[in-house]
Design a protein around this motif. Structure first.
Motif, PDB file in Angstrom:
ATOM      1  N   THR A 171       0.930  -1.051   0.069  1.00  0.00           N
ATOM      2  CA  THR A 171      -0.019   0.022  -0.003  1.00  0.00           C
ATOM      3  C   THR A 171       1.076   1.273   0.142  1.00  0.00           C
ATOM      4  OG1 THR A 171      -0.348  -0.275   2.442  1.00  0.00           O
ATOM      5  CG2 THR A 171      -1.950  -1.106   1.225  1.00  0.00           C
ATOM      6  N   GLU A 172       2.103   1.089   0.605  1.00  0.00           N
ATOM      7  CA  GLU A 172       2.836   2.551   0.658  1.00  0.00           C
ATOM      8  C   GLU A 172       3.132   2.939  -0.610  1.00  0.00           C
ATOM      9  OE1 GLU A 172       5.921   2.000   3.494  1.00  0.00           O
ATOM     10  OE2 GLU A 172       7.210   3.639   2.682  1.00  0.00           O
ATOM     11  N   GLY A 173       2.786   4.199  -0.701  1.00  0.00           N
ATOM     12  CA  GLY A 173       3.182   5.228  -1.667  1.00  0.00           C
ATOM     13  C   GLY A 173       2.059   4.648  -3.061  1.00  0.00           C
ATOM     14  N   LYS A 174       1.289   3.825  -2.827  1.00  0.00           N
ATOM     15  CA  LYS A 174       0.476   3.669  -4.150  1.00  0.00           C
ATOM     16  C   LYS A 174      -0.884   4.692  -3.971  1.00  0.00           C
ATOM     17  CE  LYS A 174       2.646   0.271  -5.355  1.00  0.00           C
ATOM     18  NZ  LYS A 174       2.519  -1.274  -5.312  1.00  0.00           N
ATOM     19  N   ASN A 175      -1.455   4.738  -5.092  1.00  0.00           N
ATOM     20  CA  ASN A 175      -2.710   5.500  -5.442  1.00  0.00           C
ATOM     21  C   ASN A 175      -3.921   4.857  -5.097  1.00  0.00           C
ATOM     22  OD1 ASN A 175      -1.274   7.891  -6.149  1.00  0.00           O
ATOM     23  ND2 ASN A 175      -1.668   7.466  -8.495  1.00  0.00           N
ATOM     24  N   CYS A 176      -4.630   5.264  -4.001  1.00  0.00           N
ATOM     25  CA  CYS A 176      -5.789   4.574  -3.593  1.00  0.00           C
ATOM     26  C   CYS A 176      -7.005   5.424  -3.996  1.00  0.00           C
ATOM     27  CB  CYS A 176      -5.722   4.210  -1.990  1.00  0.00           C
ATOM     28  SG  CYS A 176      -7.109   3.200  -1.576  1.00  0.00           S
ATOM     29  N   ALA A 178      -0.913   5.174   1.787  1.00  0.00           N
ATOM     30  CA  ALA A 178      -1.257   5.214   0.469  1.00  0.00           C
ATOM     31  C   ALA A 178      -1.282   6.775   0.295  1.00  0.00           C
ATOM     32  CB  ALA A 178      -2.294   4.473   0.415  1.00  0.00           C
ATOM     33  N   THR A 179      -1.365   7.057  -0.897  1.00  0.00           N
ATOM     34  CA  THR A 179      -2.094   8.552  -1.554  1.00  0.00           C
ATOM     35  C   THR A 179      -3.495   8.143  -1.870  1.00  0.00           C
ATOM     36  OG1 THR A 179       0.259   8.823  -2.358  1.00  0.00           O
ATOM     37  CG2 THR A 179      -1.570  10.374  -2.889  1.00  0.00           C
ATOM     38  N   VAL A 180      -4.302   8.869  -1.054  1.00  0.00           N
ATOM     39  CA  VAL A 180      -5.756   8.637  -0.910  1.00  0.00           C
ATOM     40  C   VAL A 180      -6.425   9.695  -1.519  1.00  0.00           C
ATOM     41  CG1 VAL A 180      -7.642   8.007   0.429  1.00  0.00           C
ATOM     42  CG2 VAL A 180      -5.436   7.359   1.246  1.00  0.00           C
ATOM     43  N   ILE A 182      -5.088   0.961  -6.303  1.00  0.00           N
ATOM     44  CA  ILE A 182      -5.983   0.222  -5.338  1.00  0.00           C
ATOM     45  C   ILE A 182      -7.206   0.948  -5.546  1.00  0.00           C
ATOM     46  CG2 ILE A 182      -6.415  -0.721  -2.922  1.00  0.00           C
ATOM     47  CD1 ILE A 182      -3.207  -0.457  -2.426  1.00  0.00           C
ATOM     48  N   LEU A 183      -8.382   0.336  -5.945  1.00  0.00           N
ATOM     49  CA  LEU A 183      -9.803   0.690  -5.949  1.00  0.00           C
ATOM     50  C   LEU A 183     -10.511   0.229  -5.105  1.00  0.00           C
ATOM     51  CD1 LEU A 183     -11.469   2.783  -7.572  1.00  0.00           C
ATOM     52  CD2 LEU A 183     -11.968   0.812  -9.206  1.00  0.00           C
ATOM     53  N   ILE A 184     -11.039   0.984  -4.179  1.00  0.00           N
ATOM     54  CA  ILE A 184     -12.123   0.356  -3.137  1.00  0.00           C
ATOM     55  C   ILE A 184     -13.352   0.880  -3.505  1.00  0.00           C
ATOM     56  CG2 ILE A 184     -12.480   0.153  -0.528  1.00  0.00           C
ATOM     57  CD1 ILE A 184      -9.532   0.535  -0.272  1.00  0.00           C
ATOM     58  N   VAL A 205     -11.229   1.160 -14.498  1.00  0.00           N
ATOM     59  CA  VAL A 205     -10.108   0.230 -13.843  1.00  0.00           C
ATOM     60  C   VAL A 205      -8.798   0.456 -14.709  1.00  0.00           C
ATOM     61  CG1 VAL A 205      -9.635  -1.781 -13.112  1.00  0.00           C
ATOM     62  CG2 VAL A 205     -11.798  -1.251 -12.803  1.00  0.00           C
ATOM     63  N   LYS A 206      -7.801   0.575 -14.090  1.00  0.00           N
ATOM     64  CA  LYS A 206      -6.592   0.783 -14.707  1.00  0.00           C
ATOM     65  C   LYS A 206      -5.834  -0.783 -14.569  1.00  0.00           C
ATOM     66  CE  LYS A 206      -2.746   1.937 -12.337  1.00  0.00           C
ATOM     67  NZ  LYS A 206      -1.773   2.754 -11.843  1.00  0.00           N
ATOM     68  N   LYS A 207      -5.575  -1.161 -15.779  1.00  0.00           N
ATOM     69  CA  LYS A 207      -4.584  -2.472 -15.933  1.00  0.00           C
ATOM     70  C   LYS A 207      -3.757  -2.994 -14.851  1.00  0.00           C
ATOM     71  CE  LYS A 207      -2.995  -5.666 -19.435  1.00  0.00           C
ATOM     72  NZ  LYS A 207      -3.409  -6.791 -18.709  1.00  0.00           N
ATOM     73  N   GLY A 208      -3.950  -3.906 -14.008  1.00  0.00           N
ATOM     74  CA  GLY A 208      -3.005  -4.270 -12.918  1.00  0.00           C
ATOM     75  C   GLY A 208      -3.438  -3.786 -11.335  1.00  0.00           C
ATOM     76  N   ALA A 209      -4.768  -3.192 -11.560  1.00  0.00           N
ATOM     77  CA  ALA A 209      -5.021  -2.643 -10.292  1.00  0.00           C
ATOM     78  C   ALA A 209      -5.760  -3.727  -9.262  1.00  0.00           C
ATOM     79  CB  ALA A 209      -6.236  -1.472 -10.587  1.00  0.00           C
ATOM     80  N   VAL A 210      -5.767  -3.361  -7.983  1.00  0.00           N
ATOM     81  CA  VAL A 210      -6.557  -4.299  -7.287  1.00  0.00           C
ATOM     82  C   VAL A 210      -7.713  -3.720  -6.964  1.00  0.00           C
ATOM     83  CG1 VAL A 210      -6.459  -5.213  -4.754  1.00  0.00           C
ATOM     84  CG2 VAL A 210      -4.127  -4.864  -5.968  1.00  0.00           C
ATOM     85  N   VAL A 211      -8.585  -4.546  -7.008  1.00  0.00           N
ATOM     86  CA  VAL A 211     -10.144  -3.927  -6.764  1.00  0.00           C
ATOM     87  C   VAL A 211     -10.977  -4.583  -5.454  1.00  0.00           C
ATOM     88  CG1 VAL A 211     -12.287  -3.644  -8.101  1.00  0.00           C
ATOM     89  CG2 VAL A 211     -10.322  -3.501  -9.272  1.00  0.00           C
ATOM     90  N   ILE A 212     -11.530  -3.684  -4.758  1.00  0.00           N
ATOM     91  CA  ILE A 212     -11.915  -4.374  -3.613  1.00  0.00           C
ATOM     92  C   ILE A 212     -13.485  -3.780  -3.587  1.00  0.00           C
ATOM     93  CG2 ILE A 212     -12.081  -4.175  -0.877  1.00  0.00           C
ATOM     94  CD1 ILE A 212      -9.621  -5.367  -1.890  1.00  0.00           C
ATOM     95  N   ASP A 213     -14.484  -4.953  -3.744  1.00  0.00           N
ATOM     96  CA  ASP A 213     -15.791  -4.287  -3.962  1.00  0.00           C
ATOM     97  C   ASP A 213     -16.522  -4.473  -2.530  1.00  0.00           C
ATOM     98  OD1 ASP A 213     -18.457  -4.261  -4.861  1.00  0.00           O
ATOM     99  OD2 ASP A 213     -18.218  -5.642  -6.292  1.00  0.00           O
ATOM    100  N   VAL A 214     -16.897  -3.706  -1.901  1.00  0.00           N
ATOM    101  CA  VAL A 214     -17.540  -3.626  -0.629  1.00  0.00           C
ATOM    102  C   VAL A 214     -19.050  -3.851  -0.742  1.00  0.00           C
ATOM    103  CG1 VAL A 214     -18.124  -2.314   1.505  1.00  0.00           C
ATOM    104  CG2 VAL A 214     -15.927  -1.967  -0.041  1.00  0.00           C
ATOM    105  N   GLY A 215     -19.570  -3.550  -2.002  1.00  0.00           N
ATOM    106  CA  GLY A 215     -21.220  -3.462  -2.220  1.00  0.00           C
ATOM    107  C   GLY A 215     -21.778  -5.101  -2.031  1.00  0.00           C
TER     108      GLY A 215
END
Ligand code: NAD
Length: 283
Positions: free
Chosen positions: A155-160, A182-184, A203-205, A219-229
């Motif tokens: 997560t460090e330094g990642k765009n979230c 992260a940069t949020v 990282i897309l939450i 979604v960017k290619k290679g992103a981590v996607v977290i779906d809360v819905g």
């Protein structure tokens, strides 16, 4: 092909770790109960309450159930909370939301002693999160941090980008990602150019509460996607805020619905209860 982040497995690991910890605490004479209050008979709330009781039984802590009728007055509910605040053996108090309309949720949340607020909704605990002090953290976002950590997502330094700014999910999520360096960015219903902003995310939450709103264009290619819905689709099947089939091929890792974020919430509630038993206060 994305790695499918298995919330069922990770939540089970956490519950097993907690079960062991509870045994050790009992041997040291430390124990306590979670009090769960439900007002009315909303079927979804009934399922959540039952799952919480089962989780308590699994990890070996006591649960006290208070099932109050729909017409319960606010004063009566506040009286019960005060009684539970005073009870030594009660280490956690949880009021299942939503409450009937005639009861003010904020007043109820603020009546719970911050030291027993295992949902992490009391302003005392949200304030502590804001200034980076230990306290009870809202269970769903805390569970997402565990999903990321235990899946080896850096997560460090990642765009979230967090989509959603609710007090229960979006805001605490953003603060926790900030804590993880992260940069949020917080996006919400008034955000302009949402797809463009989301495509910046490593990282897309997603916590928008809109069934399958988020497709490949977000979604960017290679992103981590977290779906809360969590929703039911037109065929009565569970689905999330993300179009899983469309996004999965682009992502490097993704949570499914069901079996992603959902099971983590209860595991983290148990974690907060154990923390309260261990320390006698918020950890
Ligand atoms: P909420 O309705 O309180 O908040 C939704 C947020 O999304 C709002 O802040 C709003 O600004 C934003 N939003 C709405 N429409 C938008 C749009 N078109 N574009 C951008 N932003 C938009 O919901 P919540 O309580 O934060 O929950 C979000 C979702 O997560 C819901 O589906 C809920 O059921 C689910 N949820 C799941 C768990 C779990 O354990 N899995 C726990 C809590 C919530």
């Amino acid at each position: 092909m994305a790695v499918i982040i298995d919330g069922k497995k990770i939540s089970q690991q956490i519950k097993d770790e907690l079960k062991e910890k509870v045994q050790k605490l009992r041997a040291e004479g430390k124990h306590g109960a979670l009090a769960v209050i439900q007002v009315g008979t909303d079927p979804a709330s009934g399922v959540y309450v039952r799952n919480k009781k089962n989780a308590c039984a699994y990890i070996g802590i006591d649960s006290l159930a208070y099932e109050l009728p729909e017409e319960t007055g606010e004063e009566e509910l506040l009286g019960l909370i005060e009684e539970l605040n005073q009870k030594e053996e009660v280490k956690g108090i949880l009021v299942q939301l939503p409450l009937p309309e005639h009861i003010c949720e904020d007043r109820v949340i603020q009546a719970i002693s911050p030291e027993k607020d295992v949902d992490g909704f009391h302003p005392w605990n949200t304030g502590k999160l804001t200034i980076g002090e230990p306290g009870f953290v809202s269970c769903t976002p805390a569970g997402i941090i565990q999903l990321l950590k235990r899946s080896g997502v850096e997560t460090e330094g990642k765009n979230c980008v967090v989509i959603g700014r609710s007090n229960i999910v979006g805001k605490p999520m953003a603060l926790l990602m900030l804590r993880e360096n992260a940069t949020v960015t917080i996006a919400h219903s008034r955000t302009r150019n949402l797809p463009e902003i989301c495509r910046q995310a490593d990282i897309l939450i997603v916590a928008v509460g809109k069934p399958q709103l988020i497709g490949a264009e977000y979604v960017k290619k290679g992103a981590v996607v977290i779906d809360v819905g969590i929703h039911r689709d037109e065929n009565n099947r569970l689905c999330g805020d993300v179009k899983f089939d469309e996004v999965e091929p682009l992502a490097s890792a993704i949570t499914p619905v069901p079996g992603g974020v959902g099971p983590m919430t209860i595991a983290m509630l148990m974690n907060n209860c154990v923390q309260s038993i261990e320390t006698g206060q918020e950890g």
